[in-house]
Write an enzyme that holds these catalytic residues in place. Sequence first.
Site, PDB file in Angstrom:
ATOM      1  N   TYR A  36      40.365  55.111  28.886  1.00 54.00           N
ATOM      2  CA  TYR A  36      40.067  54.729  30.266  1.00 54.00           C
ATOM      3  C   TYR A  36      40.592  53.341  30.649  1.00 54.00           C
ATOM      4  O   TYR A  36      40.450  52.933  31.796  1.00 54.00           O
ATOM      5  CB  TYR A  36      38.549  54.788  30.500  1.00 54.00           C
ATOM      6  CG  TYR A  36      37.992  56.180  30.342  1.00 54.00           C
ATOM      7  CD1 TYR A  36      38.314  57.180  31.258  1.00 54.00           C
ATOM      8  CD2 TYR A  36      37.161  56.506  29.273  1.00 54.00           C
ATOM      9  CE1 TYR A  36      37.817  58.468  31.107  1.00 54.00           C
ATOM     10  CE2 TYR A  36      36.661  57.791  29.113  1.00 54.00           C
ATOM     11  CZ  TYR A  36      36.987  58.767  30.035  1.00 54.00           C
ATOM     12  OH  TYR A  36      36.502  60.035  29.898  1.00 54.00           O
ATOM     13  N   HIS A 114      40.699  61.211  39.207  1.00 53.03           N
ATOM     14  CA  HIS A 114      40.311  61.042  37.799  1.00 53.03           C
ATOM     15  C   HIS A 114      41.242  60.017  37.175  1.00 53.03           C
ATOM     16  O   HIS A 114      42.460  60.041  37.423  1.00 53.03           O
ATOM     17  CB  HIS A 114      40.413  62.361  37.024  1.00 53.03           C
ATOM     18  CG  HIS A 114      39.478  63.396  37.561  1.00 53.03           C
ATOM     19  ND1 HIS A 114      38.139  63.415  37.241  1.00 53.03           N
ATOM     20  CD2 HIS A 114      39.679  64.405  38.431  1.00 53.03           C
ATOM     21  CE1 HIS A 114      37.557  64.411  37.889  1.00 53.03           C
ATOM     22  NE2 HIS A 114      38.470  65.027  38.620  1.00 53.03           N
TER      23      HIS A 114
HETATM   24  O1  CA2 Z   1      39.285  60.673  33.912  1.00 55.56           O
HETATM   25  C1  CA2 Z   1      38.271  60.554  34.618  1.00 55.56           C
HETATM   26  O2  CA2 Z   1      38.191  59.747  35.542  1.00 55.56           O
HETATM   27  C2  CA2 Z   1      37.033  61.400  34.327  1.00 55.56           C
HETATM   28  O3  CA2 Z   1      36.455  61.771  35.569  1.00 55.56           O
HETATM   29  C3  CA2 Z   1      36.094  60.529  33.529  1.00 55.56           C
HETATM   30  C4  CA2 Z   1      34.839  61.272  33.085  1.00 55.56           C
HETATM   31  C5  CA2 Z   1      35.197  62.583  32.378  1.00 55.56           C
HETATM   32  O4  CA2 Z   1      33.999  63.300  32.113  1.00 55.56           O
HETATM   33  C6  CA2 Z   1      36.128  63.442  33.215  1.00 55.56           C
HETATM   34  O5  CA2 Z   1      36.468  64.604  32.487  1.00 55.56           O
HETATM   35  C7  CA2 Z   1      37.391  62.667  33.568  1.00 55.56           C
HETATM   36  C8  CA2 Z   1      34.035  60.399  32.130  1.00 55.56           C
HETATM   37  C9  CA2 Z   1      33.535  59.147  32.762  1.00 55.56           C
HETATM   38  C10 CA2 Z   1      32.923  58.308  31.699  1.00 55.56           C
HETATM   39  O6  CA2 Z   1      33.462  57.024  31.815  1.00 55.56           O
HETATM   40  C11 CA2 Z   1      33.430  56.213  30.729  1.00 55.56           C
HETATM   41  C12 CA2 Z   1      34.193  55.079  30.821  1.00 55.56           C
HETATM   42  C13 CA2 Z   1      34.231  54.220  29.775  1.00 55.56           C
HETATM   43  C14 CA2 Z   1      33.510  54.464  28.634  1.00 55.56           C
HETATM   44  C15 CA2 Z   1      32.759  55.606  28.535  1.00 55.56           C
HETATM   45  C16 CA2 Z   1      32.706  56.486  29.596  1.00 55.56           C
END
Ligand code: CA2
Length: 164
Positions: A36, A114
């Site tokens: 991320y 996303h």
């Molecule tokens: O790629 C994306 O933006 C997502 O929406 C992020 C979600 C995931 O479930 C989708 O499939 C794709 C996860 C968000 C969690 O964000 C975090 C960021 C940093 C550390 C842990 C979690």
Amino acid sequence: MPAPIRPVAVREMPNTVYVLNGPNLNLLGTREPELYGRATLADVEKLCRATAQRFGLAVEFRQSNHEGEIVDWIQQARAEKAAGLIINPAGYTTTSIAILDALYTMEAPVIEVHITNIHARESFRHDSYVSRAARAVICGFGIEGYALAINGLAALIGAEPRKG
Ligand code: CA2
């Protein structure tokens, strides 16, 4: 005698873009940077405000870990006649019919964002309910996807870039 029912005054915010973020996005920049990136959600907010400002648009930037709260905010965006709604539904992408139903009520354009390319990840991330109500979907550009979404939304609603 019962109190008279008064209509609730809703402010209209036609120059405002709602940017909604789903569960765990508050952790952005603190975990899994290989997936991320290192930018925080506060950085994303700054990026959205700076991008929107170029078109004279304001931003209502929010994050919640709770499905119902996100539904309430979508309803609020609709009631306020927001210019558009950008949503990263995160973990609710592939599960929430409640969020989908709320998005279906929006007249203004909805753009799904996303950070990662969900189609290059596990198959359970591929099938987004939200996409059914979205005018456009952006994924895989990292946080730049939010800026792309605001630029795209501005084009859709005919918001001109400001001079200077
Ligand atoms: O790629 C994306 O933006 C997502 O929406 C992020 C979600 C995931 O479930 C989708 O499939 C794709 C996860 C968000 C969690 O964000 C975090 C960021 C940093 C550390 C842990 C979690």
